[in-house]
Design an enzyme around this catalytic site. Sequence first.
Site, mmCIF file in Angstrom:
data_model
loop_
_atom_site.group_PDB
_atom_site.id
_atom_site.type_symbol
_atom_site.label_atom_id
_atom_site.label_comp_id
_atom_site.label_asym_id
_atom_site.label_seq_id
_atom_site.Cartn_x
_atom_site.Cartn_y
_atom_site.Cartn_z
ATOM 1 N N ASP A 178 0.190 2.227 -0.156
ATOM 2 C CA ASP A 178 -0.061 1.332 -1.287
ATOM 3 C C ASP A 178 -0.303 2.078 -2.596
ATOM 4 O OD1 ASP A 178 -1.891 -1.202 0.631
ATOM 5 O OD2 ASP A 178 0.230 -0.676 0.520
ATOM 6 N N ARG A 188 -1.301 -11.354 -7.719
ATOM 7 C CA ARG A 188 -1.706 -11.504 -6.319
ATOM 8 C C ARG A 188 -2.747 -10.467 -5.923
ATOM 9 N NH1 ARG A 188 2.922 -11.677 -2.159
ATOM 10 N NH2 ARG A 188 1.010 -12.033 -0.937
ATOM 11 N N LYS A 219 -8.945 -6.738 -2.092
ATOM 12 C CA LYS A 219 -8.097 -7.815 -1.565
ATOM 13 C C LYS A 219 -7.885 -7.656 -0.061
ATOM 14 C CE LYS A 219 -3.475 -7.474 -1.895
ATOM 15 N NZ LYS A 219 -2.776 -7.581 -0.607
ATOM 16 N N ASN A 220 -7.551 -6.428 0.370
ATOM 17 C CA ASN A 220 -7.195 -6.218 1.777
ATOM 18 C C ASN A 220 -8.396 -6.154 2.712
ATOM 19 O OD1 ASN A 220 -4.583 -6.361 1.026
ATOM 20 N ND2 ASN A 220 -4.189 -4.162 1.127
HETATM 21 C C1 EPZ Z 1 -1.602 -3.879 5.569
HETATM 22 O O1 EPZ Z 1 -0.404 -4.580 5.888
HETATM 23 C C2 EPZ Z 1 -1.848 -4.132 4.074
HETATM 24 N N1 EPZ Z 1 -2.001 -5.557 3.854
HETATM 25 C C3 EPZ Z 1 -0.665 -3.594 3.268
HETATM 26 O O2 EPZ Z 1 -0.972 -3.741 1.877
HETATM 27 C C4 EPZ Z 1 -0.505 -2.117 3.556
HETATM 28 O O3 EPZ Z 1 0.645 -1.643 2.901
HETATM 29 C C5 EPZ Z 1 -0.339 -1.889 5.074
HETATM 30 O O4 EPZ Z 1 -1.438 -2.468 5.793
HETATM 31 C C6 EPZ Z 1 -0.288 -0.410 5.430
HETATM 32 O O5 EPZ Z 1 -1.401 0.263 4.972
HETATM 33 C C7 EPZ Z 1 -3.203 -6.140 4.151
HETATM 34 O O6 EPZ Z 1 -4.152 -5.522 4.601
HETATM 35 C C8 EPZ Z 1 -3.310 -7.607 3.879
HETATM 36 P P1 EPZ Z 1 0.807 -2.699 9.143
HETATM 37 P P2 EPZ Z 1 0.014 -4.797 7.417
HETATM 38 O O7 EPZ Z 1 0.761 -3.746 10.211
HETATM 39 O O8 EPZ Z 1 -1.179 -4.875 8.274
HETATM 40 C C9 EPZ Z 1 4.952 -2.157 11.499
HETATM 41 C C10 EPZ Z 1 -0.607 -4.343 -0.382
HETATM 42 O O9 EPZ Z 1 0.156 -3.807 -1.207
HETATM 43 N N2 EPZ Z 1 4.470 -3.224 12.397
HETATM 44 O O10 EPZ Z 1 -0.233 -1.654 9.170
HETATM 45 O O11 EPZ Z 1 0.977 -5.929 7.445
HETATM 46 C C11 EPZ Z 1 5.179 -2.637 10.058
HETATM 47 O O12 EPZ Z 1 6.440 -3.226 9.901
HETATM 48 C C12 EPZ Z 1 -0.118 -4.562 1.061
HETATM 49 O O13 EPZ Z 1 -1.760 -4.682 -0.627
HETATM 50 C C13 EPZ Z 1 5.280 -3.655 13.433
HETATM 51 O O14 EPZ Z 1 6.399 -3.169 13.607
HETATM 52 O O15 EPZ Z 1 0.798 -3.440 7.711
HETATM 53 C C14 EPZ Z 1 5.004 -1.348 9.259
HETATM 54 O O16 EPZ Z 1 6.194 -0.633 9.259
HETATM 55 C C15 EPZ Z 1 1.341 -4.320 1.211
HETATM 56 N N3 EPZ Z 1 4.809 -4.639 14.256
HETATM 57 C C16 EPZ Z 1 3.921 -0.620 10.047
HETATM 58 O O17 EPZ Z 1 3.916 -1.175 11.358
HETATM 59 C C17 EPZ Z 1 3.570 -5.220 14.088
HETATM 60 O O18 EPZ Z 1 3.197 -6.122 14.871
HETATM 61 C C18 EPZ Z 1 2.513 -0.732 9.462
HETATM 62 O O19 EPZ Z 1 2.280 -2.060 9.129
HETATM 63 C C19 EPZ Z 1 2.766 -4.769 13.040
HETATM 64 C C20 EPZ Z 1 3.225 -3.769 12.209
#
Ligand code: EPZ
Length: 422
Positions: free
Chosen positions: A310, A402, A22-23
């Site tokens: 995850d 999902r 998915k990701n």
């Molecule tokens: C990706 O989300 C995955 N989703 C998530 O999987 C996964 O948990 C996550 O990466 C971490 O591995 C997809 O790929 C679609 P991040 P993403 O940006 O990219 C903070 C699942 O269960 N942050 O790496 O949204 C954020 O809040 C899902 O399949 C900012 O503060 O995660 C978090 O604390 C859930 N500002 C950390 O960084 C930003 O602009 C990492 O988030 C971006 C992120």
Amino acid sequence: MDKLLIAGGVPLSGEVAISGAKNAALPLLCAALLTREAVTFTNVPHLNDIGTMLKLLAQMGVKVAREAARVGAGDTVTLDASGLDNAVAPYEMVKTMRASILVLGPLVARTGEAKVSLPGGCAIGARPVDQHIKGLTAMGAEIAVEHGYVHARATRLKGARLFTDMVTVTGTENLMMAACLAEGETVIENAAREPEVVDLANCLVAMGARISGAGGDVIRIQGVDALHGATHRIMPDRIETGTYLCAAAATGGEIRLTGASATSLDAVIDKLMDTGCEIIAERDAIRLKAPRRLTAVSIRTAPYPAFPTDMQAQFMAINAVADGTAVMRETIFENRFMHAVELIRLGADIKIDGNTAFVKGVPKLDGATVMATDLRASASLVIAGLVAQGETLIERIYHLDRGYEGLEQKLAALGANIRRVK
Ligand code: EPZ
């Protein structure tokens, strides 16, 4: 609303096929926005989130062709964005799937403008997108956030040196896609190293992009004037793989997962072996044989290649019935222990202190009615239900649909007593 009814206590056995990731699929589908030519994806998982993304792209003027296949075989999707005429991602669609933010970079790079709804918060955390915006601004985009929308404009993006304050997966993917059509070189430092980022880079290179360093924490992109069409097979889903391995481990089972890749799961396999599981990695499959009782393992989530957030919930479920006490630290999301209270309803012994959970294994769990709160939390409840004595009823399983293709069919194929009820 559908629910899942599980009668626990059956050791899983047999073989199932792992679906596409998915990701990886979500950013890859957005990459098709970067070219006027058709891009074909195979091994596309049949999931609600993929359906949402295809609807989002179609309302932008992208021609979508989808050939559905049997569960686990992977759909084939062809996208043709030559008729892209509406660079807008409306709130109604984005609110259901925050990964919609991944259209922002490709749209502003390809059309010079984009209007994308800000994704709200979600059950596991605030999840802002400030790094996506910061990076595009550094590449020369004029960005305004008004009425809940990100409005981005740029005659042509310019290559730049980008540094993200934290490792962000979709942030890296958005900026890498945007940089493909920018003028000059872009360097992304502190980049995410997740296998899904590498899968995206491989597809972009097949489309004519010039990218080096994907998989490391510094990615270099030489912008080009245009990209062309390509065909790309989506990588296997490492989190789905890890989830089935945990289900077999928790039930004392023995399974084989085909179409799976062990190389993207080192940290998870390492921890499963510490619980006492025997794991054999084949070229294109993984075998697991569980011990009579698991040994508790402590984990700390962190960006790839460390232990994935995850998989944290699924490991909480297996630690709930393991021998000993596990200390589990969640360092990525500020609110990702929602499943703990539901596991306690099944008889687990869990104490939460800030971003740390202390899980003391118990000899058995007892079936009860529980509620899913997010995708991976629901997976942990399924694992606990497979172990628990008696019946477990899981509510709000739309979360599962999902991200897990044909979950109850696959588990039933492994001998589980599981069915969907109204
Ligand atoms: C990706 O989300 C995955 N989703 C998530 O999987 C996964 O948990 C996550 O990466 C971490 O591995 C997809 O790929 C679609 P991040 P993403 O940006 O990219 C903070 C699942 O269960 N942050 O790496 O949204 C954020 O809040 C899902 O399949 C900012 O503060 O995660 C978090 O604390 C859930 N500002 C950390 O960084 C930003 O602009 C990492 O988030 C971006 C992120």
